[in-house]
Scaffold this motif. Sequence first.
Motif, PDB file in Angstrom:
ATOM      1  N   SER A   1     -39.959   4.924   7.583  1.00 23.59           N
ATOM      2  CA  SER A   1     -38.710   4.163   7.661  1.00 23.59           C
ATOM      3  C   SER A   1     -37.628   4.949   8.397  1.00 23.59           C
ATOM      4  N   THR A   2     -37.666   6.261   8.317  1.00 23.82           N
ATOM      5  CA  THR A   2     -36.717   7.082   9.066  1.00 23.82           C
ATOM      6  C   THR A   2     -36.966   6.952  10.563  1.00 23.82           C
ATOM      7  N   PHE A   3     -38.223   6.980  10.987  1.00 20.98           N
ATOM      8  CA  PHE A   3     -38.533   6.783  12.404  1.00 20.98           C
ATOM      9  C   PHE A   3     -38.110   5.395  12.873  1.00 20.98           C
ATOM     10  N   THR A   4     -38.343   4.389  12.044  1.00 18.33           N
ATOM     11  CA  THR A   4     -37.948   3.028  12.400  1.00 18.33           C
ATOM     12  C   THR A   4     -36.440   2.922  12.542  1.00 18.33           C
ATOM     13  N   LEU A   5     -35.696   3.488  11.601  1.00 21.16           N
ATOM     14  CA  LEU A   5     -34.236   3.461  11.669  1.00 21.16           C
ATOM     15  C   LEU A   5     -33.738   4.195  12.913  1.00 21.16           C
ATOM     16  N   ALA A   6     -34.315   5.332  13.224  1.00 22.20           N
ATOM     17  CA  ALA A   6     -33.900   6.076  14.419  1.00 22.20           C
ATOM     18  C   ALA A   6     -34.154   5.264  15.683  1.00 22.20           C
ATOM     19  N   LYS A   7     -35.272   4.549  15.733  1.00 24.91           N
ATOM     20  CA  LYS A   7     -35.579   3.720  16.901  1.00 24.91           C
ATOM     21  C   LYS A   7     -34.592   2.566  17.016  1.00 24.91           C
ATOM     22  N   VAL A   8     -34.242   1.939  15.901  1.00 25.94           N
ATOM     23  CA  VAL A   8     -33.290   0.829  15.927  1.00 25.94           C
ATOM     24  C   VAL A   8     -31.918   1.305  16.396  1.00 25.94           C
ATOM     25  N   VAL A   9     -31.474   2.441  15.888  1.00 29.87           N
ATOM     26  CA  VAL A   9     -30.171   2.983  16.297  1.00 29.87           C
ATOM     27  C   VAL A   9     -30.188   3.320  17.784  1.00 29.87           C
ATOM     28  N   ARG A  10     -31.274   3.925  18.256  1.00 28.42           N
ATOM     29  CA  ARG A  10     -31.392   4.256  19.681  1.00 28.42           C
ATOM     30  C   ARG A  10     -31.389   3.002  20.542  1.00 28.42           C
ATOM     31  N   ASP A  11     -32.131   1.971  20.122  1.00 27.89           N
ATOM     32  CA  ASP A  11     -32.182   0.726  20.882  1.00 27.89           C
ATOM     33  C   ASP A  11     -30.819   0.050  20.938  1.00 27.89           C
ATOM     34  N   GLN A  12     -30.085   0.050  19.830  1.00 27.10           N
ATOM     35  CA  GLN A  12     -28.748  -0.545  19.823  1.00 27.10           C
ATOM     36  C   GLN A  12     -27.815   0.229  20.742  1.00 27.10           C
ATOM     37  N   HIS A  13     -27.903   1.538  20.732  1.00 22.67           N
ATOM     38  CA  HIS A  13     -27.064   2.357  21.607  1.00 22.67           C
ATOM     39  C   HIS A  13     -27.376   2.085  23.076  1.00 22.67           C
ATOM     40  N   GLU A  14     -28.659   2.008  23.409  1.00 28.50           N
ATOM     41  CA  GLU A  14     -29.042   1.731  24.785  1.00 28.50           C
ATOM     42  C   GLU A  14     -28.595   0.347  25.220  1.00 28.50           C
ATOM     43  N   ALA A  15     -28.708  -0.634  24.325  1.00 23.15           N
ATOM     44  CA  ALA A  15     -28.269  -1.991  24.662  1.00 23.15           C
ATOM     45  C   ALA A  15     -26.765  -2.028  24.902  1.00 23.15           C
ATOM     46  N   ALA A  16     -26.012  -1.331  24.082  1.00 22.52           N
ATOM     47  CA  ALA A  16     -24.559  -1.292  24.265  1.00 22.52           C
ATOM     48  C   ALA A  16     -24.212  -0.584  25.563  1.00 22.52           C
ATOM     49  N   THR A  17     -24.953   0.426  25.916  1.00 21.92           N
ATOM     50  CA  THR A  17     -24.689   1.161  27.147  1.00 21.92           C
ATOM     51  C   THR A  17     -24.957   0.286  28.364  1.00 21.92           C
ATOM     52  N   VAL A  18     -26.033  -0.476  28.338  1.00 23.25           N
ATOM     53  CA  VAL A  18     -26.355  -1.364  29.455  1.00 23.25           C
ATOM     54  C   VAL A  18     -25.280  -2.431  29.591  1.00 23.25           C
ATOM     55  N   HIS A  19     -24.868  -3.029  28.482  1.00 21.29           N
ATOM     56  CA  HIS A  19     -23.822  -4.053  28.540  1.00 21.29           C
ATOM     57  C   HIS A  19     -22.516  -3.449  29.037  1.00 21.29           C
ATOM     58  N   GLY A  20     -22.216  -2.250  28.599  1.00 21.78           N
ATOM     59  CA  GLY A  20     -21.001  -1.585  29.059  1.00 21.78           C
ATOM     60  C   GLY A  20     -21.015  -1.358  30.563  1.00 21.78           C
ATOM     61  N   ARG A  21     -22.178  -0.976  31.085  1.00 21.13           N
ATOM     62  CA  ARG A  21     -22.278  -0.742  32.526  1.00 21.13           C
ATOM     63  C   ARG A  21     -22.168  -2.051  33.300  1.00 21.13           C
ATOM     64  N   ILE A  22     -22.750  -3.122  32.765  1.00 21.63           N
ATOM     65  CA  ILE A  22     -22.659  -4.425  33.433  1.00 21.63           C
ATOM     66  C   ILE A  22     -21.212  -4.899  33.454  1.00 21.63           C
ATOM     67  N   ASP A  23     -20.521  -4.787  32.314  1.00 19.98           N
ATOM     68  CA  ASP A  23     -19.117  -5.182  32.259  1.00 19.98           C
ATOM     69  C   ASP A  23     -18.267  -4.345  33.210  1.00 19.98           C
ATOM     70  N   GLN A  24     -18.531  -3.053  33.288  1.00 19.02           N
ATOM     71  CA  GLN A  24     -17.781  -2.174  34.188  1.00 19.02           C
ATOM     72  C   GLN A  24     -18.030  -2.570  35.642  1.00 19.02           C
ATOM     73  N   ALA A  25     -19.271  -2.890  35.983  1.00 16.85           N
ATOM     74  CA  ALA A  25     -19.590  -3.296  37.358  1.00 16.85           C
ATOM     75  C   ALA A  25     -18.889  -4.604  37.707  1.00 16.85           C
ATOM     76  N   ARG A  26     -18.849  -5.547  36.773  1.00 17.89           N
ATOM     77  CA  ARG A  26     -18.143  -6.816  37.022  1.00 17.89           C
ATOM     78  C   ARG A  26     -16.658  -6.580  37.241  1.00 17.89           C
ATOM     79  N   LEU A  27     -16.063  -5.732  36.432  1.00 17.96           N
ATOM     80  CA  LEU A  27     -14.650  -5.430  36.581  1.00 17.96           C
ATOM     81  C   LEU A  27     -14.371  -4.763  37.922  1.00 17.96           C
ATOM     82  N   GLU A  28     -15.206  -3.816  38.316  1.00 23.79           N
ATOM     83  CA  GLU A  28     -15.012  -3.150  39.603  1.00 23.79           C
ATOM     84  C   GLU A  28     -15.159  -4.135  40.757  1.00 23.79           C
ATOM     85  N   LYS A  29     -16.089  -5.078  40.637  1.00 28.75           N
ATOM     86  CA  LYS A  29     -16.264  -6.088  41.687  1.00 28.75           C
ATOM     87  C   LYS A  29     -15.030  -6.971  41.783  1.00 28.75           C
TER      88      LYS A  29
END
Length: 96
Positions: free
Chosen positions: A56-84
């Motif tokens: 369960s610790t490995f599963t929780l770590a994977k979920v936290v990592r996946d959420q962080h990566e998803a937020a990072t991708v969305h942040g980069r997309i939003d930043q690119a739209r703003l710059e455009k």
Amino acid sequence: MSTPNAQPRSTSAFIAQAAIAFGVSFLGVGVGVCYLPLDMWQRGFLAMSLLFLVTSTFTLAKVVRDQHEAATVHGRIDQARLEKLLAEHDPFNTVS
């Protein structure tokens, strides 16, 4: 001026230290459970609890990592739209 989104990278020494610490702690608890003065079913319960805790610790770590990566991708997309939008905007254009 745009700064690149720098991702911190773990060194191989840090990864090795984390793996060794995990192995030593898991082995230590396993040996401790084996040598406790308990009945076999009690040792089995503790060993199963240890395995469920680790998985369960490995599963929780994977979920936290996946959420962080998803937020990072969305942040980069939003930043690119703003710059455009900012690049396309001409404040001196008087034609609406």
